[in-house]
Design an enzyme around this catalytic site. Structure first.
Site, mmCIF file in Angstrom:
data_model
loop_
_atom_site.group_PDB
_atom_site.id
_atom_site.type_symbol
_atom_site.label_atom_id
_atom_site.label_comp_id
_atom_site.label_asym_id
_atom_site.label_seq_id
_atom_site.Cartn_x
_atom_site.Cartn_y
_atom_site.Cartn_z
ATOM 1 N N LYS A 279 -9.274 -2.626 6.988
ATOM 2 C CA LYS A 279 -8.293 -3.449 6.104
ATOM 3 C C LYS A 279 -6.893 -2.914 6.133
ATOM 4 O O LYS A 279 -6.799 -1.779 5.379
ATOM 5 C CB LYS A 279 -9.078 -4.100 4.935
ATOM 6 C CG LYS A 279 -8.301 -5.458 4.487
ATOM 7 C CD LYS A 279 -8.852 -6.525 5.061
ATOM 8 C CE LYS A 279 -8.231 -7.832 4.545
ATOM 9 N NZ LYS A 279 -8.959 -7.970 3.533
ATOM 10 N N HIS A 280 -5.857 -3.533 6.474
ATOM 11 C CA HIS A 280 -4.513 -3.038 6.533
ATOM 12 C C HIS A 280 -4.603 -1.769 6.864
ATOM 13 O O HIS A 280 -3.992 -0.640 6.102
ATOM 14 C CB HIS A 280 -3.992 -3.300 5.102
ATOM 15 C CG HIS A 280 -3.960 -4.813 4.890
ATOM 16 N ND1 HIS A 280 -3.080 -5.400 5.602
ATOM 17 C CD2 HIS A 280 -4.384 -5.495 3.903
ATOM 18 C CE1 HIS A 280 -3.152 -6.763 5.059
ATOM 19 N NE2 HIS A 280 -3.943 -6.741 3.973
ATOM 20 N N ASN A 420 -2.001 9.881 0.664
ATOM 21 C CA ASN A 420 -2.794 10.819 0.220
ATOM 22 C C ASN A 420 -4.209 10.073 0.206
ATOM 23 O O ASN A 420 -4.355 9.006 -0.150
ATOM 24 C CB ASN A 420 -2.585 11.059 -1.330
ATOM 25 C CG ASN A 420 -1.343 12.292 -1.014
ATOM 26 O OD1 ASN A 420 -1.487 13.260 -0.317
ATOM 27 N ND2 ASN A 420 -0.447 12.278 -1.961
ATOM 28 N N HIS A 519 0.261 9.289 8.195
ATOM 29 C CA HIS A 519 1.285 8.525 7.795
ATOM 30 C C HIS A 519 1.726 7.110 8.675
ATOM 31 O O HIS A 519 1.347 7.152 9.863
ATOM 32 C CB HIS A 519 2.631 9.288 7.622
ATOM 33 C CG HIS A 519 2.487 10.348 6.509
ATOM 34 N ND1 HIS A 519 2.363 11.771 7.106
ATOM 35 C CD2 HIS A 519 2.495 10.347 5.172
ATOM 36 C CE1 HIS A 519 2.041 12.521 5.970
ATOM 37 N NE2 HIS A 519 2.390 11.786 4.693
#
Length: 519
Positions: A279-280, A420, A519
């Site tokens: 999800k996302h 993180n 990232h």
């Protein structure tokens, strides 16, 4: 439509050549060809004229010069709608060439071979071939050009009524031809600019040329006011999402594909039957089990709220029982390496659900990219992995075999969680995931909250951190929540403080030696 009366054939890849040449000959097309191709055609009983006989000029310089001649390029480049051009051909005794069938020396395959020398690479740079392709593509209004054997059959089918090709087909073939030469020149540039004076080859060339093909325009981009399209590598990595087939459902959006890729890359990293829910861009539930349905149930249990409307990926052909379970909730997309007939019938009951069939195979992209203002960040993919033998136990307490299995599972999942990242796991299941936080201790707290909200106990669990703990506070949080073993890269200036905290709590800690920032 101009009838094709004469064709020039000069191909390195001879796939389908004989059938295509026979088809052209059946249409009454006169065939010209260069040495090696002409020999193969003649040996098959196909009438062909060698280019050297056509031009009256023999091949020279070990074949480096054979088609660079006015009788070749004049016949290709002349515009049939300009009387001056036709008069010039007539004065010079140059017949038109209406079809050019060319593919180029295998430069890419040559430089990909281990031990390929610069001299070998140079000899596989085609000169006459690209010139003919570009000439024909430039004059596409009058000349057809075929660079891909996959087009042979469709060209013959279209020629069947009268030996001609439509303007639309000639333009499409010209587009493909210019892309073919661009890719070829890009490969040469990539290779040559990766070499240094001593003959060494760098991982990243000075000039990076890339080519992708558009698969489809997407419904919208990351947000509805943005436009988007999906492009894939001309040769996608084995097992990559780029090889998917959409079997049903609404059109894909930018976010659908981005999330699908995250789910697919994660699920294919497991050998056991696995399920990953994304999800996302973050895994919100990952599990392995003896059965596909069991893996699905465990993955959903990690975070049922986040799983609502998620992307669900499996690393086994989707079976009917699992499809039935999946259809009990709202899901955006299902991905698997095959959909069983019973599962397909179940999924068809919800026609808006996107269903992708993707190939399952090891392999990774050559590069990862991130676009920045005015530039592009390029790196090799994060393909590092660790086995039990590669772990360094740094605490007095040693993890049990069962804990090592769960630690390796947690570490594998952490690789796909945005940094993180803190991931609690137990018995082949994620229990709590903290993702994308500015501080590691907050990621740990969120992971604990997620587990509590899902009603999952963390007592005796293991936890993975995608990078080192900069302070002991993160260790204190995960241990107070119930973690009994920790896996992390190590490498902090405060490693000794963190190890001492683990020893103080009586938990096991292992170092992997590398991190998984994402990232």
């Amino acid at each position: 439509m101009a009838v094709i009366k004469q064709a020039l054939i000069s191909v390195s890849d001879k796939t389908g050549l004989l059938d295509f040449a026979r088809g052209l000959a059946d249409h009454g097309v006169a065939l010209l060809s260069t040495g090696g191709t002409a020999q193969q055609l003649r040996a098959a009983g196909i009438t062909v004229t060698e280019v050297a006989d056509h031009t009256g000029f023999p091949e020279m310089l070990d074949g480096r010069v054979k088609t660079l001649h006015p009788k070749v390029h004049g016949g290709i480049l002349a515009r049939r709608d300009l009387p001056d051009h036709l008069s010039a051909l007539a004065r010079a005794g140059i017949p038109t060439i209406d079809l050019v069938v060319v593919n180029l020396y295998p430069f890419g395959a040559t430089v990909a071979r281990p031990g390929c020398t610069l001299a070998e690479a140079i000899e596989n740079i085609d000169i006459g071939g690209p010139a003919m392709v570009r000439s024909a593509a430039k004059n596409y209004e009058h000349v057809a050009v075929v660079t891909d054997p996959a087009d042979y059959a469709s060209v013959l089918r279209e020629m069947t009524p009268g030996g001609a090709l439509s303007a639309e087909t000639r333009f499409r073939l010209a587009q493909k031809a210019f892309s073919h030469t661009a890719q070829y020149d890009g490969a040469i540039s990539n290779y040559l600019t990766s070499l240094d004076a001593a003959g060494g080859r760098a991982r990243f060339p000075q000039r990076l040329n890339l080519q992708f093909e558009r698969v489809q325009a997407l419904r919208y981009g990351e947000n509805p006011h943005q436009e988007a399209a999906f492009y894939r590598d001309l040769q996608p990595a084995p097992g990559s999402l780029g090889g998917y087939r959409q079997l049903q459902g609404k059109a894909l959006s930018y976010n659908n594909i981005a999330d699908a890729d995250a789910a697919w890359e994660c699920v294919k990293s497991f050998g056991e039957a696995a399920c990953v829910i994304v999800k996302h861009a973050n895994p919100c539930g990952v599990a392995v089990a003896a059965s596909q349905a069991g893996a699905y149930r465990k993955a959903v249990a990690t975070d049922p709220t986040a799983a609502f409307g998620g992307i669900i990926a499996f690393n086994r052909e989707l079976d009917g029982a699992t499809a039935q379970a999946v259809m009990q909730q709202f899901v955006e997309m299902v991905i698997a390496p095959g959909i069983a007939p019973e599962a397909a019938r179940v999924l068809a009951g919800k026609s808006n659900v996107r269903v992708l069939d993707a190939p399952l195979a090891p392999g990774a992209n050559d590069y990862d990219f991130k676009r920045v203002g005015g530039g592009l960040l390029v790196q090799t993919p994060d393909s590092a992995s660790v086995a039990a033998a590669g772990l360094r136990i740094v605490t007095r307490r040693k993890p049990s075999e069962a804990q090592i299995d769960d630690l390796l599972f947690a570490w594998r999942v952490a690789k796909f969680v945005k940094s993180n990242a803190i991931v609690f796991c137990g018995n082949g299941q994620t229990l709590g995931v903290g993702a994308g936080q500015m501080s590691r201790i907050d990621a740990a707290r969120i992971a604990v909250i997620k587990a509590e909200n899902a009603g999952l106990a963390l007592t005796g669990s293991v936890v993975a951190s995608d990078a080192f703990f900069p302070f002991r506070d993160g260790v204190d949080v995960v241990v107070r929540a119930g973690a009994a073993a920790i896996i992390q890269p190590g490498g902090s200036v405060r490693d000794e403080e963190v190890i001492a905290a683990a020893d103080e709590h009586g938990v096991a800690m292992v170092f992997t030696g590398y991190r998984h920032f994402r990232h």
